[in-house]
Design a protein around this motif. Structure first.
Motif, PDB file in Angstrom:
ATOM      1  N   LEU A 133       6.128  -0.437  -6.973  1.00 36.83           N
ATOM      2  CA  LEU A 133       5.462  -0.553  -6.000  1.00 36.83           C
ATOM      3  C   LEU A 133       4.289  -1.583  -5.621  1.00 36.83           C
ATOM      4  N   LEU A 167       2.155   7.490  -0.959  1.00 39.78           N
ATOM      5  CA  LEU A 167       2.886   7.876  -2.026  1.00 39.78           C
ATOM      6  C   LEU A 167       2.213   9.309  -2.342  1.00 39.78           C
ATOM      7  N   ILE A 193       6.801   7.341   0.461  1.00 38.38           N
ATOM      8  CA  ILE A 193       7.387   7.377  -0.725  1.00 38.38           C
ATOM      9  C   ILE A 193       7.186   8.535  -1.751  1.00 38.38           C
TER      10      ILE A 193
END
Length: 177
Positions: free
Chosen positions: A13, A78, A104
């Motif tokens: 990431l 995230l 994500i």
């Protein structure tokens, strides 16, 4: 999907996290442990634009995620989420699509057999010198192969011990009294 925290998910990431523009935020919700800020900073992640949100429960984590997405001020969100039913996952997917914000979800590998509304689903695992990625689900034809990302820069294998070439093995597997 990750077998455990620290398998190399941040390495995957980093390109997205490095490019958080001024006035926008990157949000980490309910990570199982604190991300190591010095490593993120040395990798170019602007820590001043990265928010860390602790949640009391998976329901609170999902709520915080929906709020971050609804704010439309986030470059990336995230979310570490161990448990969620299909309806909760679908609500998160719709919120991400509505806000046009990359979301994500980092979930345990043990949920691989469960259905998911995700457009892209990856299985991550440690590999000698990097990260192994299996494409579990994507739009279009299936992808049977494995993608490997190196975490050790080229030419440095000779100076690193085998143990250091697989960073996920540095994490203690049991508590030492």
């Amino acid at each position: 999907l990750i077998p455990h925290f620290g398998v190399g998910e941040f390495g995957l990431l980093l390109p997205q996290l490095r490019n958080i523009p001024t006035g926008r935020w990157g949000v980490c919700i309910a990570p199982p442990s604190l991300p190591y800020a010095p490593a993120l900073a040395s990798a170019g992640v602007p820590l001043g634009r990265l928010l860390l949100v602790q949640a009391e429960s998976p329901a609170h984590a999902r709520w915080a995620c929906r709020q971050a997405l609804a704010s439309r001020s986030c470059e990336i969100v995230l979310l570490w989420l161990a448990e969620a039913d299909m309806a909760a996952l679908r609500r998160l997917q719709l919120a991400a699509e509505d806000s046009a914000t990359p979301l994500i979800l980092l979930r345990p590998a043990s949920v691989a057999s469960q259905a998911s509304p995700a457009v892209l689903r990856l299985g991550l695992s440690a590999d000698r010198g990097g990260l192994q990625i299996r494409v579990l689900k994507r739009r279009g034809p299936t992808h049977e192969g494995v993608v490997r990302l190196r975490s050790v820069p080229g030419g440095q294998e000779a100076v690193l011990t085998p143990r250091l070439q697989v960073p996920s093995r540095l994490i203690a597997t049991r508590e030492i009294a």
